[in-house]
Design a protein around this motif. Structure first.
Motif, mmCIF file in Angstrom:
data_model
loop_
_atom_site.group_PDB
_atom_site.id
_atom_site.type_symbol
_atom_site.label_atom_id
_atom_site.label_comp_id
_atom_site.label_asym_id
_atom_site.label_seq_id
_atom_site.Cartn_x
_atom_site.Cartn_y
_atom_site.Cartn_z
ATOM 1 N N ALA A 33 18.771 0.240 7.330
ATOM 2 C CA ALA A 33 18.523 0.370 5.901
ATOM 3 C C ALA A 33 17.115 0.928 5.723
ATOM 4 C CB ALA A 33 18.628 -0.987 5.227
ATOM 5 N N ILE A 34 16.952 1.741 4.710
ATOM 6 C CA ILE A 34 15.635 2.275 4.374
ATOM 7 C C ILE A 34 15.240 1.765 3.002
ATOM 8 C CG2 ILE A 34 14.227 4.316 4.007
ATOM 9 C CD1 ILE A 34 15.151 3.991 6.896
ATOM 10 N N GLY A 35 14.067 1.220 2.926
ATOM 11 C CA GLY A 35 13.567 0.703 1.662
ATOM 12 C C GLY A 35 12.301 1.406 1.223
ATOM 13 N N TRP A 36 12.091 1.426 -0.078
ATOM 14 C CA TRP A 36 10.834 1.898 -0.662
ATOM 15 C C TRP A 36 10.123 0.697 -1.276
ATOM 16 C CZ3 TRP A 36 8.491 6.488 -0.105
ATOM 17 C CH2 TRP A 36 9.260 7.585 0.295
ATOM 18 N N PHE A 37 8.843 0.631 -1.016
ATOM 19 C CA PHE A 37 7.997 -0.436 -1.541
ATOM 20 C C PHE A 37 6.762 0.193 -2.157
ATOM 21 C CE2 PHE A 37 10.196 -3.990 0.452
ATOM 22 C CZ PHE A 37 10.928 -3.332 1.427
ATOM 23 N N ARG A 38 6.064 -0.585 -2.959
ATOM 24 C CA ARG A 38 4.807 -0.091 -3.514
ATOM 25 C C ARG A 38 3.813 -1.226 -3.621
ATOM 26 N NH1 ARG A 38 6.548 1.302 -9.789
ATOM 27 N NH2 ARG A 38 6.724 -0.861 -10.532
ATOM 28 N N GLN A 39 2.552 -0.837 -3.586
ATOM 29 C CA GLN A 39 1.487 -1.821 -3.695
ATOM 30 C C GLN A 39 0.375 -1.247 -4.546
ATOM 31 O OE1 GLN A 39 0.043 -3.377 0.038
ATOM 32 N NE2 GLN A 39 -0.733 -5.226 -0.960
ATOM 33 N N ALA A 40 0.155 -1.896 -5.675
ATOM 34 C CA ALA A 40 -0.936 -1.509 -6.568
ATOM 35 C C ALA A 40 -2.186 -2.290 -6.189
ATOM 36 C CB ALA A 40 -0.535 -1.780 -8.009
ATOM 37 N N PRO A 41 -3.367 -1.790 -6.545
ATOM 38 C CA PRO A 41 -4.611 -2.491 -6.207
ATOM 39 C C PRO A 41 -4.605 -3.926 -6.723
ATOM 40 C CG PRO A 41 -5.089 -0.295 -6.992
ATOM 41 C CD PRO A 41 -3.619 -0.508 -7.215
ATOM 42 N N GLY A 42 -4.924 -4.853 -5.840
ATOM 43 C CA GLY A 42 -4.996 -6.250 -6.234
ATOM 44 C C GLY A 42 -3.668 -6.950 -6.383
ATOM 45 N N LYS A 43 -2.583 -6.260 -6.054
ATOM 46 C CA LYS A 43 -1.260 -6.869 -6.202
ATOM 47 C C LYS A 43 -0.542 -6.903 -4.853
ATOM 48 C CE LYS A 43 -0.506 -5.668 -11.045
ATOM 49 N NZ LYS A 43 0.447 -5.080 -12.020
ATOM 50 N N GLU A 44 0.476 -7.752 -4.787
ATOM 51 C CA GLU A 44 1.277 -7.831 -3.577
ATOM 52 C C GLU A 44 2.220 -6.636 -3.478
ATOM 53 O OE1 GLU A 44 1.515 -12.698 -3.053
ATOM 54 O OE2 GLU A 44 3.321 -11.533 -3.377
ATOM 55 N N ARG A 45 2.604 -6.343 -2.248
ATOM 56 C CA ARG A 45 3.587 -5.287 -2.042
ATOM 57 C C ARG A 45 4.934 -5.735 -2.621
ATOM 58 N NH1 ARG A 45 3.449 -2.311 3.676
ATOM 59 N NH2 ARG A 45 1.268 -2.360 2.971
ATOM 60 N N GLU A 46 5.583 -4.838 -3.349
ATOM 61 C CA GLU A 46 6.850 -5.195 -3.975
ATOM 62 C C GLU A 46 7.935 -4.178 -3.627
ATOM 63 O OE1 GLU A 46 6.814 -5.083 -8.234
ATOM 64 O OE2 GLU A 46 5.961 -3.076 -8.335
ATOM 65 N N GLY A 47 9.171 -4.652 -3.578
ATOM 66 C CA GLY A 47 10.293 -3.782 -3.297
ATOM 67 C C GLY A 47 10.647 -2.945 -4.501
ATOM 68 N N VAL A 48 10.950 -1.681 -4.263
ATOM 69 C CA VAL A 48 11.325 -0.746 -5.314
ATOM 70 C C VAL A 48 12.830 -0.474 -5.254
ATOM 71 C CG1 VAL A 48 11.050 1.627 -6.124
ATOM 72 C CG2 VAL A 48 9.041 0.314 -5.369
ATOM 73 N N SER A 49 13.296 -0.029 -4.084
ATOM 74 C CA SER A 49 14.690 0.339 -3.934
ATOM 75 C C SER A 49 15.027 0.402 -2.454
ATOM 76 C CB SER A 49 14.954 1.708 -4.583
ATOM 77 O OG SER A 49 16.315 2.078 -4.450
ATOM 78 N N CYS A 50 16.302 0.319 -2.144
ATOM 79 C CA CYS A 50 16.724 0.441 -0.753
ATOM 80 C C CYS A 50 18.116 1.055 -0.690
ATOM 81 C CB CYS A 50 16.689 -0.901 -0.026
ATOM 82 S SG CYS A 50 17.767 -2.173 -0.709
ATOM 83 N N ILE A 51 18.431 1.623 0.468
ATOM 84 C CA ILE A 51 19.727 2.234 0.680
ATOM 85 C C ILE A 51 20.284 1.788 2.018
ATOM 86 C CG2 ILE A 51 18.773 4.367 1.672
ATOM 87 C CD1 ILE A 51 21.028 5.853 0.031
ATOM 88 N N ILE A 73 17.550 6.479 -5.493
ATOM 89 C CA ILE A 73 17.374 6.632 -4.055
ATOM 90 C C ILE A 73 18.614 7.326 -3.477
ATOM 91 C CG2 ILE A 73 18.363 4.364 -3.495
ATOM 92 C CD1 ILE A 73 16.235 4.147 -1.258
ATOM 93 N N VAL A 74 18.361 8.315 -2.624
ATOM 94 C CA VAL A 74 19.450 9.023 -1.964
ATOM 95 C C VAL A 74 19.065 9.259 -0.508
ATOM 96 C CG1 VAL A 74 20.298 10.167 -4.046
ATOM 97 C CG2 VAL A 74 18.585 11.296 -2.640
ATOM 98 N N ASN A 80 18.046 12.700 8.508
ATOM 99 C CA ASN A 80 17.411 11.385 8.720
ATOM 100 C C ASN A 80 16.295 11.151 7.698
ATOM 101 O OD1 ASN A 80 19.119 11.058 10.866
ATOM 102 N ND2 ASN A 80 17.563 11.320 12.448
ATOM 103 N N THR A 81 16.585 11.501 6.476
ATOM 104 C CA THR A 81 15.577 11.473 5.414
ATOM 105 C C THR A 81 16.120 10.733 4.194
ATOM 106 O OG1 THR A 81 14.602 13.542 6.175
ATOM 107 C CG2 THR A 81 14.137 12.888 3.910
ATOM 108 N N VAL A 82 15.265 9.961 3.573
ATOM 109 C CA VAL A 82 15.595 9.265 2.334
ATOM 110 C C VAL A 82 14.623 9.726 1.258
ATOM 111 C CG1 VAL A 82 15.684 7.024 1.188
ATOM 112 C CG2 VAL A 82 16.612 7.280 3.497
ATOM 113 N N TYR A 83 15.177 9.932 0.072
ATOM 114 C CA TYR A 83 14.371 10.398 -1.058
ATOM 115 C C TYR A 83 14.347 9.336 -2.152
ATOM 116 C CZ TYR A 83 15.346 14.842 1.231
ATOM 117 O OH TYR A 83 15.458 15.844 2.148
ATOM 118 N N LEU A 84 13.236 9.295 -2.861
ATOM 119 C CA LEU A 84 13.131 8.452 -4.042
ATOM 120 C C LEU A 84 12.750 9.346 -5.209
ATOM 121 C CD1 LEU A 84 13.242 5.500 -5.100
ATOM 122 C CD2 LEU A 84 10.738 5.487 -4.866
ATOM 123 N N GLN A 85 13.689 9.578 -6.094
ATOM 124 C CA GLN A 85 13.428 10.370 -7.301
ATOM 125 C C GLN A 85 12.920 9.429 -8.381
ATOM 126 O OE1 GLN A 85 13.761 13.782 -7.865
ATOM 127 N NE2 GLN A 85 12.791 13.336 -9.825
#
Length: 133
Positions: A33-51, A73-74, A80-85
């Motif tokens: 599975a491939i997931g996208w996560f993000r982390q803003a300054p001063g915040k915990e890393r959070e899940g965005v989407s996964c496939i 997410i596609v 072997n590539t995952v995209y996040l639009q």
């Protein structure tokens, strides 16, 4: 050697769009599975989407509730590539975005979609997305 390389980030105005890419190598793409996560300054890393992250089903997708309808997410298995639009971007979407890989079978083990950072084994270096108001 396992590698995940993100690209496509940058600076965009609110309301704009970006497409992030995650090119992977070094593992059997169909088994992960491939997931996208993000982390803003001063915040915990959070899940965005996964496939490929729900019930071990190839191509299954999952989104954080707050992002449904704006992000898509596609996967291109041939590359072997995952995209996040990302559409209708907001200043609060500003963060470093990471892609990561987890064994797809873990979604069966855990009985839930794989969208927690601790469930992922391999990570990219991250890429900055900045949304100006």
């Amino acid at each position: 050697e396992v590698q995940l390389v993100e690209s496509g980030g940058g600076l965009v105005q609110a309301g704009g769009s970006l497409r992030l890419s995650c090119v992977t190598s070094g593992f059997t793409f169909d088994d992960y599975a491939i997931g996208w996560f993000r982390q803003a300054p001063g915040k915990e890393r959070e899940g965005v989407s996964c496939i490929g992250c729900r019930d071990g089903i190839k191509g299954s997708t999952y989104y954080a509730d707050s992002l449904k309808g704006r992000f898509t997410i596609v996967s291109d298995n041939a590359k072997n590539t995952v995209y996040l639009q990302m559409n209708s971007l907001k200043p609060e979407d500003t963060a470093i975005y990471y892609c990561a890989a987890a064994r797809a079978s873990d979604s069966v083990l855990y009985g839930s979609p794989l969208l927690s950072p601790h469930e992922y084994d391999y990570w990219g270096q991250g890429i900055q997305v900045t949304v100006s108001s």
